[in-house]
Each structure stands twice: as C-alpha cells, then as structure tokens.
Design a protein around this motif. Structure first.
Motif, PDB file in Angstrom:
ATOM      1  N   ASN A   1       0.816  -1.214   0.000  1.00  0.00           N
ATOM      2  CA  ASN A   1       0.000   0.000   0.000  1.00  0.00           C
ATOM      3  C   ASN A   1       0.851   1.266   0.000  1.00  0.00           C
ATOM      4  OD1 ASN A   1      -2.839  -0.787  -0.084  1.00  0.00           O
ATOM      5  ND2 ASN A   1      -2.389  -1.871   1.815  1.00  0.00           N
ATOM      6  N   TYR A   2       1.991   1.196   0.667  1.00  0.00           N
ATOM      7  CA  TYR A   2       2.933   2.327   0.620  1.00  0.00           C
ATOM      8  C   TYR A   2       3.403   2.546  -0.824  1.00  0.00           C
ATOM      9  CZ  TYR A   2       7.331   4.876   1.270  1.00  0.00           C
ATOM     10  OH  TYR A   2       8.348   5.778   1.177  1.00  0.00           O
TER      11      TYR A   2
ATOM     12  N   ASN B   1       1.811   1.723  -3.485  1.00  0.00           N
ATOM     13  CA  ASN B   1       0.647   2.288  -4.162  1.00  0.00           C
ATOM     14  C   ASN B   1       0.574   3.796  -4.026  1.00  0.00           C
ATOM     15  OD1 ASN B   1      -1.397   1.020  -5.608  1.00  0.00           O
ATOM     16  ND2 ASN B   1      -1.904  -0.258  -3.848  1.00  0.00           N
ATOM     17  N   GLU B   2       0.797   4.277  -2.815  1.00  0.00           N
ATOM     18  CA  GLU B   2       0.718   5.720  -2.559  1.00  0.00           C
ATOM     19  C   GLU B   2       1.841   6.452  -3.305  1.00  0.00           C
ATOM     20  OE1 GLU B   2      -1.495   7.621  -1.067  1.00  0.00           O
ATOM     21  OE2 GLU B   2      -2.767   6.103  -0.143  1.00  0.00           O
TER      22      GLU B   2
ATOM     23  N   ALA C   1       0.840   6.503  -6.945  1.00  0.00           N
ATOM     24  CA  ALA C   1      -0.247   7.466  -7.140  1.00  0.00           C
ATOM     25  C   ALA C   1       0.302   8.887  -7.127  1.00  0.00           C
ATOM     26  CB  ALA C   1      -1.304   7.292  -6.054  1.00  0.00           C
ATOM     27  N   SER C   2       1.306   9.095  -6.308  1.00  0.00           N
ATOM     28  CA  SER C   2       1.884  10.421  -6.187  1.00  0.00           C
ATOM     29  C   SER C   2       2.653  10.809  -7.460  1.00  0.00           C
ATOM     30  CB  SER C   2       2.767  10.414  -4.944  1.00  0.00           C
ATOM     31  OG  SER C   2       3.516  11.563  -4.870  1.00  0.00           O
TER      32      SER C   2
ATOM     33  N   MET D   1      -7.241   6.827  -2.187  1.00  0.00           N
ATOM     34  CA  MET D   1      -5.817   7.090  -1.967  1.00  0.00           C
ATOM     35  C   MET D   1      -5.568   8.572  -1.905  1.00  0.00           C
ATOM     36  SD  MET D   1      -3.748   4.383  -4.223  1.00  0.00           S
ATOM     37  CE  MET D   1      -4.890   3.143  -4.826  1.00  0.00           C
ATOM     38  N   ARG D   2      -4.954   9.000  -0.841  1.00  0.00           N
ATOM     39  CA  ARG D   2      -4.787  10.448  -0.668  1.00  0.00           C
ATOM     40  C   ARG D   2      -3.759  11.014  -1.635  1.00  0.00           C
ATOM     41  NH1 ARG D   2      -1.800   8.160   3.282  1.00  0.00           N
ATOM     42  NH2 ARG D   2       0.351   8.923   3.416  1.00  0.00           N
ATOM     43  N   SER D   3      -2.901  10.161  -2.196  1.00  0.00           N
ATOM     44  CA  SER D   3      -1.868  10.664  -3.107  1.00  0.00           C
ATOM     45  C   SER D   3      -2.388  10.937  -4.516  1.00  0.00           C
ATOM     46  CB  SER D   3      -0.705   9.683  -3.198  1.00  0.00           C
ATOM     47  OG  SER D   3      -0.214   9.404  -1.917  1.00  0.00           O
TER      48      SER D   3
ATOM     49  N   GLN E   1     -11.263  -0.712  -0.017  1.00  0.00           N
ATOM     50  CA  GLN E   1     -10.164  -0.147   0.751  1.00  0.00           C
ATOM     51  C   GLN E   1      -9.768  -1.064   1.911  1.00  0.00           C
ATOM     52  OE1 GLN E   1     -10.988   3.837   2.032  1.00  0.00           O
ATOM     53  NE2 GLN E   1      -8.816   4.333   2.171  1.00  0.00           N
TER      54      GLN E   1
ATOM     55  N   ASN F   1      -1.925  -2.069  -7.373  1.00  0.00           N
ATOM     56  CA  ASN F   1      -0.673  -1.514  -7.875  1.00  0.00           C
ATOM     57  C   ASN F   1      -0.505  -1.717  -9.370  1.00  0.00           C
ATOM     58  OD1 ASN F   1       1.372  -0.160  -6.514  1.00  0.00           O
ATOM     59  ND2 ASN F   1       1.688  -1.894  -5.149  1.00  0.00           N
TER      60      ASN F   1
END
Lengths: 218, 218
Positions: A122-123, A125-126, A129-130, B85-87, B111, B125
């Motif tokens: 999940n990290y 993933n973030e 996404a960033s 996802m916040r990113s 989620q 991912n």
C-alpha cells in the motif's frame, strides 16, 4: 541507522523483514550529472534520497527531453525499479541534478517485501499514485497552459529550490525541463527581459520582478 | 456468479473476504453518454465493466477535453474511487461511450480488502501502473508526435473497435479525444480527404485507404 527515519513504514515490518531490508541496502554517492537509470540499463533498484536532488525525465527519439518529476531528501524513486511491475510500460531516465547520496534497495528484496506485506504494497501504491499525479499535472500544463506561463512557473520554482534569484542555468537545460526547443526558450526569455521581469547574461537568468512572474504564472 | 470470472484475484481472497465483497456488489446498467464519475461527485467506487465501454478524460477550465484511457469488458476503473488514496491529486471524468453494464465495488469495502490483503494491494498496484503507462504514452504522443499522426492513429483504432470503416463520429468528439479544437480537426480531416484517405459526410468519417493512414501513423 538513519535509513529507518527515511523509510516511513519501517515500524510496520517484522524483525525478519527489517533485517533482510537493512542487510541489503547500499549507500551510494554520485556527482551531479550522473545518470542513475535509464530504459536500457538493468533495473537499478529503488532509490531513497538521503541528500541531494534527482530528476526523472523522458526523451524523444530526436533527443528532446521533458522532466516528469524531481526528487529531494527523503523521496523514493520507484520507476528506477520499474522491472518490478510488469504493467509499467514506459521508460524514464533518472539523473542526479546535484551531488547526491542515496540508498539503493535491490529490486528483488523490495519485491518480496511487497508480496508478503500489505503495508509495503500500500505504501508503494501511494508512491505510484503520487508520481502519477505529478504526470497528470504536467499533462494538464502542457495541454492547456501556454509556454510563457510554464516558463514563469519554472523560474519561480527554481529560485525557491536554489534560494536565490540568480539562476545558473542554460536555455538548453530549461528547454529540456519543459519539453521545448532552445530557440523557443531563448525567444521567450528575451521577451521576459524586454518586459523587465528577468535579466539575461551568459549561462545565467536573474529574476528582477518576482511579482510580475507570479502574475503571469496565473 | 460471473463477477468471479471478471475479478482475477478472487481465488486469493479468503472466504470471509469473498463474502464481504460479493455481498457489497451492485450491478448497474447505464445508457451511452451517462457520466459516472467526476471530480465534483462523491467517490463512485471501483467500476468493473461487464460489457460496454467507458472513457476517462480530463477537462480544462474552458471545457477542452482529452481522453486518457478507455475501458472495455473486464477492465476495472480505479480512478472513480480516487478518494481511496490520498496521493491521487487529480480529477478525471468517467463516462459511458456505449450502453454499459458494470459492477460497483463500494470504496470502503475495497479499501479494507486492500489494507488487509497484500494480493489485493499488489493487484491495485498493477492496475495503477497500467493506467499510469497509458498516460505516459499519451504524454509522449502529445509532446513529440504531430496531430496528423495522432488523428490517423485514432481513426484506425476507432475502426478496429467498431469493426467498421464507417465511423459515426463528429469532429467535436474527435477534438475531445485528442485534446484539440474542432476547427483544427476539421482542417486536418479535409486534408486527409483531399489526399484520398477518408471521405467526410454529415456526422460521419469513412476510411477509404487504411494503408495510407497506417503509413502516416508511422
């Protein structure tokens, strides 16, 4: 070890995972200008910046470039390990913009962590996404925004990063950031100079009127 | 239930997870043209296409559009659940291009699965990497490739999807795909017509010479 402070999900790994990760790390230092990864090279692994500055960009067949994102202290470069995910079907080049010290996490070590640990996955993933968001922002800029606005924004960003209004940068380098041609950038900078916003000299752009550039940036 | 056949990691969920997921699904049918998600609406959830066709696009303040990807049978739309996802810092609009039937997986259900299951997180991912790749491809197209090549590629793609050389499509719609203006598309299509590659009539573009378009596409 300082790596722990730079890797936000360290505490979510079990002891075995922490040991595997710590045991695999490589601390490297490269000089400004060094290319760390590109499509033709082997999968470099994940890069975690300790101090310095990296730039990721794409390149056309004719050698034109556009910067897609920049990485600073504590940022992690995922795309240098793009072989990790088969769905990543594009190639970026990663180069050092300043002398840079960074940790390398070998691809196979990270990949195994990602497969067994939902927090690591999940990290990741973030992170993805960033970067995806960076590219979407860039896409919107290049599609809808004119070059004068983008050039103004670039000069202001550069001044903020360097903490100086005197930017040691060539027109060629600026063109490579913005995906444009040197001649086009030179013409636009001369226009900026005529408007009193900047002053040009050999290998240098000095910002004279921040407010006017900000107004232009919109 | 057919959902299982459309969701490739169904077998990696435990029984409790399968029951939660199956119990939360909503099967919806929408007519062509319906907007399913945009930045202003609530987080629509993840959409899994059973049959039909969706289009994801971004829009400028002035209303110009560019398609970033299209989804067909068995494809999953992640960005309609971008609140997950916040990113993810950008907004896309998702609309039905044909009458479409799809499952909605509520955001909070997915989620939670993603947080507890590494396979679900890694699948997500891969989905994200795949959309990211679509956008990078598009970025390269719009940066380095001229509009005539992109228009030729679009007409050939459209003919392949529809299984016909007679495309019922307006110049406005094509402009919205390619992030261009209607007037520019009309001019280019008229040039294609003069070259004998297409024939234009009201609301219709007919491809006359596939080979010539392919050569142009390069």
């Amino acid at each position: 070890m300082a790596f722990q402070d730079h890797f936000p999900i360290w505490g979510k790994l079990d002891q075995d995972q922490q040991e595997r990760l710590a045991g695999s790390l490589l601390l490297r230092t490269v000089p400004k200008g060094k290319i760390l990864h590109n499509g033709d090279m082997d999968c470099a692994g994940l890069l975690l910046v300790r101090r310095g500055q990296l730039r990721a960009y794409i390149q056309s067949e004719e050698g034109r470039q556009i910067t897609i994102y920049r990485l600073f202290d504590r940022d992690m470069c995922l795309l240098s390990a793009s072989c990790m995910m088969r769905s990543i079907q594009f190639e970026v080049t990663v180069a050092a913009e300043k002398d840079t010290e960074f940790w390398v996490i070998p691809t196979e070590v990270y990949q195994r962590l990602m497969e067994e640990s939902a927090p690591v996955a999940n990290y990741t993933n973030e992170l993805m996404a960033s970067r995806f968001s960076d590219v979407m922002w860039l896409m919107e800029q290049t599609m809808w925004k004119s070059l004068d606005k983008r050039l103004a924004a670039f000069l202001l960003e550069e001044a903020a990063i360097e903490g100086s209004r005197e930017l040691k940068i060539t027109h060629e380098t600026i063109a490579n950031y913005l995906g444009s041609h040197r001649e086009v950038i030179t013409r636009m900078l001369r226009y900026f100079q005529n408007e009193g916003m900047v002053e040009l000299s050999r290998g240098k752009v000095t910002i004279l009127q921040v407010e006017k550039l900000q107004a232009l940036e919109g």
